[in-house]
Motif scaffolding. Structure first.
Motif, PDB file in Angstrom:
ATOM      1  N   ARG A  53       0.812  -1.219   0.000  1.00  0.00           N
ATOM      2  CA  ARG A  53       0.000   0.000   0.000  1.00  0.00           C
ATOM      3  C   ARG A  53       0.851   1.277   0.000  1.00  0.00           C
ATOM      4  N   LYS A  54       2.132   1.138  -0.067  1.00  0.00           N
ATOM      5  CA  LYS A  54       3.032   2.296  -0.108  1.00  0.00           C
ATOM      6  C   LYS A  54       3.538   2.522  -1.539  1.00  0.00           C
ATOM      7  N   PRO A  55       3.860   3.780  -1.901  1.00  0.00           N
ATOM      8  CA  PRO A  55       4.281   4.088  -3.281  1.00  0.00           C
ATOM      9  C   PRO A  55       5.722   3.687  -3.553  1.00  0.00           C
ATOM     10  N   TYR A  56       5.929   2.377  -3.561  1.00  0.00           N
ATOM     11  CA  TYR A  56       7.266   1.834  -3.757  1.00  0.00           C
ATOM     12  C   TYR A  56       7.446   1.222  -5.149  1.00  0.00           C
ATOM     13  N   PHE A  57       6.470   1.399  -6.051  1.00  0.00           N
ATOM     14  CA  PHE A  57       6.471   0.625  -7.292  1.00  0.00           C
ATOM     15  C   PHE A  57       6.219   1.533  -8.498  1.00  0.00           C
ATOM     16  N   ILE A  58       6.683   1.089  -9.650  1.00  0.00           N
ATOM     17  CA  ILE A  58       6.473   1.819 -10.906  1.00  0.00           C
ATOM     18  C   ILE A  58       6.048   0.825 -11.987  1.00  0.00           C
ATOM     19  N   THR A  59       5.359   1.350 -13.004  1.00  0.00           N
ATOM     20  CA  THR A  59       4.916   0.524 -14.128  1.00  0.00           C
ATOM     21  C   THR A  59       5.197   1.262 -15.429  1.00  0.00           C
ATOM     22  N   PRO A  60       5.905   0.668 -16.375  1.00  0.00           N
ATOM     23  CA  PRO A  60       6.102   1.303 -17.679  1.00  0.00           C
ATOM     24  C   PRO A  60       4.772   1.431 -18.419  1.00  0.00           C
ATOM     25  N   PHE A  61       4.628   2.464 -19.230  1.00  0.00           N
ATOM     26  CA  PHE A  61       3.467   2.574 -20.092  1.00  0.00           C
ATOM     27  C   PHE A  61       3.548   1.522 -21.195  1.00  0.00           C
ATOM     28  N   ALA A  85       5.739   6.830  -9.060  1.00  0.00           N
ATOM     29  CA  ALA A  85       5.771   5.772  -8.046  1.00  0.00           C
ATOM     30  C   ALA A  85       4.371   5.609  -7.456  1.00  0.00           C
ATOM     31  N   HIS A  86       3.910   4.368  -7.343  1.00  0.00           N
ATOM     32  CA  HIS A  86       2.537   4.129  -6.914  1.00  0.00           C
ATOM     33  C   HIS A  86       2.472   2.901  -6.007  1.00  0.00           C
ATOM     34  N   PRO A  87       1.454   2.823  -5.178  1.00  0.00           N
ATOM     35  CA  PRO A  87       1.214   1.581  -4.442  1.00  0.00           C
ATOM     36  C   PRO A  87       0.631   0.526  -5.374  1.00  0.00           C
ATOM     37  N   ARG A 118      -7.422   1.259  -1.812  1.00  0.00           N
ATOM     38  CA  ARG A 118      -8.744   1.039  -1.229  1.00  0.00           C
ATOM     39  C   ARG A 118      -8.739  -0.282  -0.450  1.00  0.00           C
ATOM     40  N   GLU A 119      -9.846  -1.001  -0.452  1.00  0.00           N
ATOM     41  CA  GLU A 119      -9.904  -2.237   0.330  1.00  0.00           C
ATOM     42  C   GLU A 119      -9.155  -3.372  -0.353  1.00  0.00           C
ATOM     43  N   HIS A 120      -9.443  -3.607  -1.631  1.00  0.00           N
ATOM     44  CA  HIS A 120      -8.787  -4.716  -2.326  1.00  0.00           C
ATOM     45  C   HIS A 120      -8.552  -4.400  -3.803  1.00  0.00           C
ATOM     46  N   SER A 121      -8.385  -3.112  -4.121  1.00  0.00           N
ATOM     47  CA  SER A 121      -8.020  -2.748  -5.488  1.00  0.00           C
ATOM     48  C   SER A 121      -6.533  -2.999  -5.687  1.00  0.00           C
ATOM     49  N   ILE A 122      -6.177  -3.341  -6.917  1.00  0.00           N
ATOM     50  CA  ILE A 122      -4.789  -3.694  -7.206  1.00  0.00           C
ATOM     51  C   ILE A 122      -4.364  -3.010  -8.497  1.00  0.00           C
ATOM     52  N   ARG A 123      -3.159  -2.452  -8.481  1.00  0.00           N
ATOM     53  CA  ARG A 123      -2.597  -1.747  -9.639  1.00  0.00           C
ATOM     54  C   ARG A 123      -1.303  -2.458 -10.013  1.00  0.00           C
TER      55      ARG A 123
END
Length: 335
Positions: free
Chosen positions: A201-209, A225-227, A231-236
């Motif tokens: 849940r912390k902004p420790y991650f990145i995703t290439p376009f 940088a994004h988590p 929310r409760e169980h949303s995933i990115r």
């Protein structure tokens, strides 16, 4: 997956007749097209069975019973043109003269209370797009390839992302076994410890376009940088692409590995979309994939064509992005 509801042929034909009354082109004037579908509802011309089925899906979403649903034997256009794979969008504009599939998706979105979302830099800002093989993307990790897709959210790297995706099977070759996999966020959480969830849940991650986004907007390279969990169980998350951001603590990498393990272990749903299926599922509260189980004729398999929409969770969620509307068109954002 078992269909949530399967239309009889008589129900399909009755709904098709109602939808055929919508003659406005969604590609020339989406707001006018959308209003035409609203008029069907206001005039009481939507068959009761369809409204009741969508109300049932909405109830299951709200209760957390399921985030993936299928309506089978839905009406599609009487003529489904064969599109070339060099520029299927231009070919669709030239050949597709009726909009039954689009009206079906618009009606579903309105009854479900999930306003549609479009991206101004993709497909000329269309609200109805095509999942179909495009020659220049063959073998690449994009929905417009002719290959498999890892578990992912659509538009993972983008700041505005759909809550729901809906797909209608326009042409799904019977001899080719292509499945859409889906794993709910709730299922992933059950395989992660409380400590792992906290780190995700912390902004420790990145995703290439993705490659298609980069081709349409050269300024796009990698997300902020994004988590991964929200929310409760949303995933990115985009498997094999989302990674640890620079300067993140060492535990971020360990937790990313734990997530990959959870994705392998979690319960999954799989659905083979047939022609006339409407398959709707959560984009942020789950991950989906494309699995080619058996391909007997590669050229025939490449002709698979799904009509697709993105949608917000509800009216309130859409309004959170109102400052991003392009040219005043509600739901069209500019990223």
């Amino acid at each position: 997956m078992q269909p949530f509801y399967e239309l009889t042929d008589a129900e399909r034909d009755g709904l098709a007749a109602a939808l055929a009354a919508v003659t406005k082109s969604p590609y020339e004037d989406y707001p006018a097209f959308s209003r035409s579908v609203t008029d069907l509802v206001d005039r009481g011309e939507v068959p009761a069975f369809f409204a009741e089925a969508v109300a049932g899906i909405r109830a299951e979403r709200e209760s957390g019973t399921s985030d993936a649903h299928v309506l089978r034997n839905c009406p599609i256009d009487p003529v489904v043109p064969v599109l070339n794979h060099d520029d299927p969008l231009a070919d669709k504009y030239a050949k597709k003269k009726t909009f039954v599939g689009e009206a079906l998706l618009e009606l579903f979105a309105q009854l479900a209370g999930t306003p549609l979302l479009a991206y101004d830099t993709r497909f000329n800002g269309d609200f109805f797009t095509d999942v179909i093989a495009i020659n220049r993307y063959s073998g690449k990790q994009t929905g417009f390839s002719d290959g498999e897709l890892v578990f992912h959210n659509d538009r993972t790297a983008h700041p505005v992302r759909a809550d729901f995706i809906s797909l209608v099977g326009m042409r799904c070759p019977g001899g080719e076994l292509t499945y859409t996999g889906f794993v709910e966020g709730r299922a992933l959480l059950s395989h992660l410890t409380a400590e792992e969830q906290e780190i995700l849940r912390k902004p420790y991650f990145i995703t290439p376009f993705d490659v298609f986004s980069r081709d349409n907007n050269k300024s796009l390279t990698v997300s902020e940088a994004h988590p991964i969990l929200e929310r409760e169980h949303s995933i990115r998350y985009l498997d094999t692409h989302t990674t640890v951001a620079p300067d993140s603590p060492p535990e971020a990498k360990d937790t990313l590995i734990a997530l990959k393990n959870a994705l392998v272990r979690a319960e999954k749903k799989r659905h083979r979309i047939l022609t006339g299926d409407l398959f709707s599922f959560a984009n942020q509260d789950g991950l989906h994939s494309r699995d080619k189980i058996e391909v007997n004729d590669p050229e025939r398999a490449r002709s698979r064509w799904l009509l697709k929409t993105y949608a917000f969770r509800d009216e309130a969620n859409a309004e959170q992005h109102a400052d991003k509307w392009i040219n005043g068109v509600r739901g069209r954002v500019g990223d």
